[in-house]
Scaffold this motif. Sequence first.
Motif, PDB file in Angstrom:
ATOM      1  N   ALA A  91      23.310  37.645  45.025  1.00 31.87           N
ATOM      2  CA  ALA A  91      21.974  37.242  44.552  1.00 31.87           C
ATOM      3  C   ALA A  91      21.389  38.327  43.655  1.00 31.87           C
ATOM      4  O   ALA A  91      20.774  38.038  42.616  1.00 31.87           O
ATOM      5  N   ALA A  92      21.613  39.588  44.042  1.00 28.84           N
ATOM      6  CA  ALA A  92      21.061  40.696  43.251  1.00 28.84           C
ATOM      7  C   ALA A  92      21.632  40.670  41.831  1.00 28.84           C
ATOM      8  O   ALA A  92      20.900  40.863  40.860  1.00 28.84           O
ATOM      9  N   ILE A  93      22.933  40.390  41.701  1.00 28.12           N
ATOM     10  CA  ILE A  93      23.536  40.369  40.361  1.00 28.12           C
ATOM     11  C   ILE A  93      22.878  39.281  39.511  1.00 28.12           C
ATOM     12  O   ILE A  93      22.529  39.498  38.346  1.00 28.12           O
ATOM     13  N   ILE A  94      22.699  38.108  40.125  1.00 27.20           N
ATOM     14  CA  ILE A  94      22.125  36.990  39.353  1.00 27.20           C
ATOM     15  C   ILE A  94      20.709  37.332  38.889  1.00 27.20           C
ATOM     16  O   ILE A  94      20.309  37.024  37.767  1.00 27.20           O
ATOM     17  N   ASN A  95      19.957  38.031  39.741  1.00 28.98           N
ATOM     18  CA  ASN A  95      18.594  38.443  39.370  1.00 28.98           C
ATOM     19  C   ASN A  95      18.610  39.565  38.326  1.00 28.98           C
ATOM     20  O   ASN A  95      17.758  39.628  37.433  1.00 28.98           O
ATOM     21  N   GLN A  96      19.609  40.458  38.447  1.00 31.25           N
ATOM     22  CA  GLN A  96      19.546  41.696  37.666  1.00 31.25           C
ATOM     23  C   GLN A  96      20.251  41.637  36.307  1.00 31.25           C
ATOM     24  O   GLN A  96      19.916  42.417  35.425  1.00 31.25           O
ATOM     25  N   ILE A  97      21.225  40.731  36.142  1.00 32.12           N
ATOM     26  CA  ILE A  97      21.902  40.642  34.830  1.00 32.12           C
ATOM     27  C   ILE A  97      20.862  40.368  33.730  1.00 32.12           C
ATOM     28  O   ILE A  97      20.837  41.054  32.710  1.00 32.12           O
ATOM     29  N   PRO A  98      19.944  39.398  33.932  1.00 30.15           N
ATOM     30  CA  PRO A  98      18.933  39.195  32.870  1.00 30.15           C
ATOM     31  C   PRO A  98      18.041  40.429  32.686  1.00 30.15           C
ATOM     32  O   PRO A  98      17.590  40.691  31.573  1.00 30.15           O
ATOM     33  N   LEU A  99      17.827  41.197  33.768  1.00 32.84           N
ATOM     34  CA  LEU A  99      16.957  42.385  33.633  1.00 32.84           C
ATOM     35  C   LEU A  99      17.563  43.430  32.690  1.00 32.84           C
ATOM     36  O   LEU A  99      16.843  44.270  32.157  1.00 32.84           O
ATOM     37  N   CYS A 100      18.900  43.390  32.493  1.00 32.95           N
ATOM     38  CA  CYS A 100      19.531  44.321  31.534  1.00 32.95           C
ATOM     39  C   CYS A 100      18.938  44.112  30.137  1.00 32.95           C
ATOM     40  O   CYS A 100      18.973  45.007  29.308  1.00 32.95           O
ATOM     41  N   ARG A 101      18.433  42.892  29.880  1.00 34.53           N
ATOM     42  CA  ARG A 101      17.889  42.583  28.541  1.00 34.53           C
ATOM     43  C   ARG A 101      16.361  42.545  28.546  1.00 34.53           C
ATOM     44  O   ARG A 101      15.738  42.022  27.620  1.00 34.53           O
ATOM     45  N   CYS A 102      15.741  43.109  29.592  1.00 35.28           N
ATOM     46  CA  CYS A 102      14.270  43.016  29.669  1.00 35.28           C
ATOM     47  C   CYS A 102      13.633  43.904  28.597  1.00 35.28           C
ATOM     48  O   CYS A 102      14.312  44.716  27.967  1.00 35.28           O
ATOM     49  N   SER A 103      12.337  43.773  28.439  1.00 36.19           N
ATOM     50  CA  SER A 103      11.684  44.438  27.288  1.00 36.19           C
ATOM     51  C   SER A 103      11.529  45.944  27.461  1.00 36.19           C
ATOM     52  O   SER A 103      11.363  46.649  26.470  1.00 36.19           O
ATOM     53  N   TYR A 104      11.589  46.459  28.675  1.00 40.51           N
ATOM     54  CA  TYR A 104      11.347  47.898  28.846  1.00 40.51           C
ATOM     55  C   TYR A 104      12.682  48.663  28.875  1.00 40.51           C
ATOM     56  O   TYR A 104      13.507  48.460  29.783  1.00 40.51           O
TER      57      TYR A 104
END
Length: 332
Positions: free
Chosen positions: A147-160
């Motif tokens: 679950a963490a991977i699914i949540n965090q892969i998009p965070l690699c492209r977050c704005s900060y």
Amino acid sequence: MYAQMVDTGVQRLRSTEELDGDERHFQERIDAGVRIEPEDWMPDSYRKTLVRQISQHAHSEIVGMLPEGNWITRAPSLLRKATLLAKVQDEGGHGLYLYAAAETLGVSRDDLIDALHEGKAKYSSIFNYPTLTWADIGAIGWLVDGAAIINQIPLCRCSYGPYGRAMVRVCKEESFHQRQGYDIMTVLAQGSAAQRRMAQDALNRWWWPAVMMFGPPDTESVHSAQSAAWRIKLHSNDELRQRFIDQTVPQADLLDLKIPDPDLRWNEARQSYDIGAIDWNEFHAVVRGDGPCNKERLAARRDAWDRGAWVRDAAAAHAEKTTIERKTGETR
Ligand code: BYC
């Protein structure tokens, strides 16, 4: 109330046209996909939202070491012990990258940790459940890290920038964690009748908490709209939850284990699984502090902090000594 313990100052989502000056320029940069770096101007509410999310994320990583740490001494082989030790150590490292990313926003790590120890800061609901058998270590790796991977892969492209960059390494390590968990489940699922029962029991207990990890339903998610506009969130809680379910059900089938949801059905029209009702009362109770292990987890963190005081003191004394030596050229 389970949300908005931290006032980020966001009252309602404003369109780009309603913004002016620095705020408008900031939003236009975000819309153009430009990354925000620590020295860039940012609205105070963007800064506070990031501090809230990144610090909760950091706390989750270090509290997340506790349920698995519980099994290091009892892992069934030397190989399993070494692997689990490395995994738990990785989670500590993730906490450190994330505290460092939060510090780029002008907050101190000590203040963030104080907020955790005083029970003012949140961490993921999932880590308030107990690890009763060795199969729970398999279920955590498979489901929780999955679950963490699914949540965090998009965070690699977050704005900060600092948050996104920290996530790249975290995600690589999480995918190793997920595989070690699935490997434990595979061995148990192919083992004796007692081992199969143990694997099924762990799936029964961890499935729903893992589904809840993605946060409240979109209709109740107070921060989603603004965080999506700022590209901190690239997908909604429900979208990521559905992605997790669609990915995980076939993995359970492969293990010949049963997802504990009598209403689970493949929906041909949606090309996705439908699931039964999620018990949001349980989620709210756990987030409020009334989960099975909330008190134990906080007590363990406070105790670790107190018992680590001598290490922090020694590190500070060493740093002071080497700074003086560097300045004076004398060895002390
Ligand atoms: N547990 O408006 P919403 C790991 C809170 S580490 C507790 O949707 P948002 C791992 C939320 O904070 C896993 N609280 O919020 C480690 C908010 O309350 P406040 C951690 C939750 O921020 C070791 C309120 O509910 N991952 O995987 O837009 C070993 C309303 O929610 C939870 C991250 O932290 C929850 N599950 O979306 C193995 C990822 N869900 O702050 C594995 C980064 C929601 O207003 N975080 N709340 O008091 C995120 O992606 C987002 O913050 C969330 C929530 C999707 C979690």
